[in-house]
Structure formats: structure tokens, C-alpha cells
Design an enzyme around this catalytic site. Structure first.
Site, PDB file in Angstrom:
ATOM      1  N   ASP A  29     -18.916 -10.939 -55.153  1.00  0.00           N
ATOM      2  CA  ASP A  29     -19.096  -9.674 -55.874  1.00  0.00           C
ATOM      3  C   ASP A  29     -17.735  -9.045 -56.179  1.00  0.00           C
ATOM      4  O   ASP A  29     -17.657  -7.994 -56.818  1.00  0.00           O
ATOM      5  CB  ASP A  29     -20.041  -8.718 -55.131  1.00  0.00           C
ATOM      6  N   SER A  30     -16.644  -9.723 -55.759  1.00  0.00           N
ATOM      7  CA  SER A  30     -15.299  -9.321 -56.192  1.00  0.00           C
ATOM      8  C   SER A  30     -15.186  -9.489 -57.711  1.00  0.00           C
ATOM      9  O   SER A  30     -14.213  -9.030 -58.308  1.00  0.00           O
ATOM     10  CB  SER A  30     -14.230 -10.156 -55.480  1.00  0.00           C
ATOM     11  N   GLU A  50     -13.537 -11.157 -42.558  1.00  0.00           N
ATOM     12  CA  GLU A  50     -12.506 -10.610 -43.455  1.00  0.00           C
ATOM     13  C   GLU A  50     -11.633  -9.600 -42.732  1.00  0.00           C
ATOM     14  O   GLU A  50     -12.120  -8.667 -42.087  1.00  0.00           O
ATOM     15  CB  GLU A  50     -13.195  -9.958 -44.675  1.00  0.00           C
TER      16      GLU A  50
HETATM   17  O1  KIV Z   1     -16.541 -11.145 -53.051  1.00  0.00           O
HETATM   18  C1  KIV Z   1     -15.661 -11.830 -52.521  1.00  0.00           C
HETATM   19  O2  KIV Z   1     -14.724 -12.324 -53.184  1.00  0.00           O
HETATM   20  C2  KIV Z   1     -15.714 -12.052 -51.089  1.00  0.00           C
HETATM   21  C3  KIV Z   1     -14.544 -12.708 -50.456  1.00  0.00           C
HETATM   22  C4  KIV Z   1     -13.465 -11.718 -50.283  1.00  0.00           C
HETATM   23  C5  KIV Z   1     -14.891 -13.375 -49.184  1.00  0.00           C
HETATM   24  O3  KIV Z   1     -16.660 -11.692 -50.459  1.00  0.00           O
END
Ligand code: KIV
Length: 272
Positions: free
Chosen positions: A52-53, A190
Site C-alpha cells: 500500500d506504499s 518494520e
Molecule cells: O507497503 C509497503 O511497501 C510495505 C513494506 C514497507 C513492507 O508494507
């Protein structure tokens, strides 16, 4: 062997467990679109996370909070089409699983049916126990995510290292055990102290993938735009930048503009 039949070295959750058991480190990166996923899969990445990044790096939002289930399914569908070998894990976005376990199941079923993703990832431990159980009971593989959980950023108030204090570290350890007991196939940790991540990785039999969690875990994940140096203004200590694609892409664009202005592009060979 055709894509439909599958291939012998396809990454499965079972294979990830074997990798942990044999000490083979797992490599995971995010991808949100077909072209990027194709490059990562061809390069031999084990796990692709449709994170979701995407909310930050693709849509320019400050947090992961605004991205919707429809957006995530759209990104995941593009990624799945590109992948032959990697396991594709899809983030379940904020607001689509925290309400209750029926909502969580509905969201995860939509992800699996509409995108073709292979597994889902949800942030949290004890608080979302029922949701995780319900999704697992439908046969959907679930990856947990503990430590800094960006969907809760407004509760934390900051992106600094989590679980430095005893109480939060203890809760994280018991959440990790709980995720294992519920049947999750892996856990992302994280931004927590390396020693704590080591303890967690040693205490569970499922793979623990770190981001800013030090070297003593079973694998590492990074956001691909950060790792490739496309992102400009995000350089946390845990990030190793493997390329400077920002400069490469900017220079290519400047040269393109220059060649158009000068009349150099297109030349005779580039014309019909
Ligand atoms: O959404 C994302 O990119 C993540 C990573 C930071 C593990 O959850």
C-alpha cells in the site's frame, strides 16, 4: 512448461518456510505495475509485495491511509500478469479489514479473485486476530506486519523506530507468536531494533522479513522506488540505494528535450 501448468521453481509459502529452515535468505521488493514486476521477476526476486506504499510512491500521498481496495486490486492485477515465478503478496488497505472479520474476508476474497494475487498482508497482531483467522480459514495465505505499521501512523504520530521500550517489545513478541499460531505464513517486521528482530525470528518457525530490522532475520524487503533511487527525498538509515535511476531518468529526459529542440530527433533512420 506453460504458465498455466506452473513451473517447478515457482515460489510458494511452503518454499519460503523451507528457505528459512535451510538458512537461505528471502529477497522481497514492492512493485505496483506490470513493467516493474516483470523486471523484478526476471531478475529472480522471491516475493513481490504489492504494497500500500503505492499510496506514497505512485499516487503522491503523504501516508498509506487514502489508498482504497479498488486501487490495490488494480495495481495487483497489473503485477500478477507480469509474474512467472515470484510469490505475489497484496497489502489489504486501511479501512478494509479493521471493522470486523466479515469485512476482512470480503476484502481478501475480492483481492484473490479479482487480482489473481497469491496471498495478502495485514498490519497488526492481537487487535485483528479474528480477521486473520477468518481469512485463513477461507484458505487465503496471510502475512502479518508488526513494528512500524504505517496504516497506524496517526496513532504513532511519527515514523521513528518502534518497540524500543520493554512493554512494546513484549507485545510485539507475543503478537509474532500469535501470528504463527493462527497460521500466518510469514511476518514483516518494520523499523524495530535489530536485537528484538533477531529474538522474534528465532522464536518462530515462519519466515520473518525485515525492513529496518537488521540482518538477523530470514529475509529483507525494500520499496523498489527507494532501492532504485527513483525516490528523491526519502533516505532512512536502513535504506541501501542500489542505483541512481532518478539521475538516469532525468538526464534521459533532458537529452530527449534537447534533441527535439535541436531537430536531431527523429533522424532519417527513425522516420518512415
Ligand atoms: O507497503 C509497503 O511497501 C510495505 C513494506 C514497507 C513492507 O508494507
Amino acid at each position: 512448461m506453460s504458465k498455466a501448468q506452473g513451473s517447478f521453481d515457482k515460489l510458494t509459502t511452503h518454499r519460503l518456510r523451507e528457505m528459512k529452515a535451510s538458512g537461505e535468505k528471502i529477497a522481497m521488493l514492492t512493485a505496483y505495475d506490470y513493467s516493474m514486476a516483470r523486471i523484478l521477476d526476471d531478475a529472480g526476486i522471491d516475493v513481490i509485495l504489492v504494497g500500500d506504499s503505492a499510496s506514497n510512491v505512485m499516487a503522491g500521498n503523504e501516508t498509506t491511509v487514502p489508498i482504497t481496495l479498488d486501487h490495490m486490486i488494480w495495481h495487483a492485477t497489473s503485477v500478477v500478469k507480469a509474474v512467472n515465478r515470484a510469490l505475489v503478496v497484496v497489502d489489504v488497505p486501511f479501512g478494509s479489514y479493521q471493522g470486523n472479520s466479515s469485512e476482512a474476508l470480503r476484502s481478501c476474497i475480492r483481492i484473490m479473485k479479482e487480482s489473481g494475487g497469491h496471498a495478502v498482508k495485514m498490519e497488526g497482531g492481537l487487535e485483528i486476530k479474528e480477521s486473520i483467522s477468518r481469512v485463513l480459514s477461507a484458505g487465503i495465505p496471510v502475512m502479518g506486519h508488526l513494528g512500524l505499521t504505517p496504516q497506524s501512523i496517526y496513532k504513532f504520530g511519527t515514523y521513528t523506530v518502534r518497540a524500543k521500550e520493554e512493554e512494546e517489545a513484549e507485545k510485539l513478541k507475543s503478537d509474532a507468536k500469535l501470528l504463527e499460531e493462527l497460521g500466518c505464513f510469514g511476518i514483516v517486521l518494520e523499523k524495530i531494533p535489530a536485537q528484538l528482530a533477531k529474538e522474534v525470528a528465532e522464536s518462530v518457525s515462519i519466515p520473518v522479513i525485515g525492513i529496518g530490522a537488521g540482518p538477523h532475520v530470514d529475509g529483507q524487503v525494500l520499496v523498489v522506488h527507494d532501492m532504485l533511487g527513483i525516490t528523491q527525498d526519502f533516505k532512512p538509515r536502513f535504506l541501501r540505494q542500489y542505483a541512481d535511476l532518478n539521475t538516469v531518468m532525468r538526464d534521459a529526459t533532458t537529452n530527449f528535450i534537447k534533441d527535439i529542440r535541436s531537430g536531431d530527433f527523429p533522424n532519417e533512420k527513425e522516420s518512415y
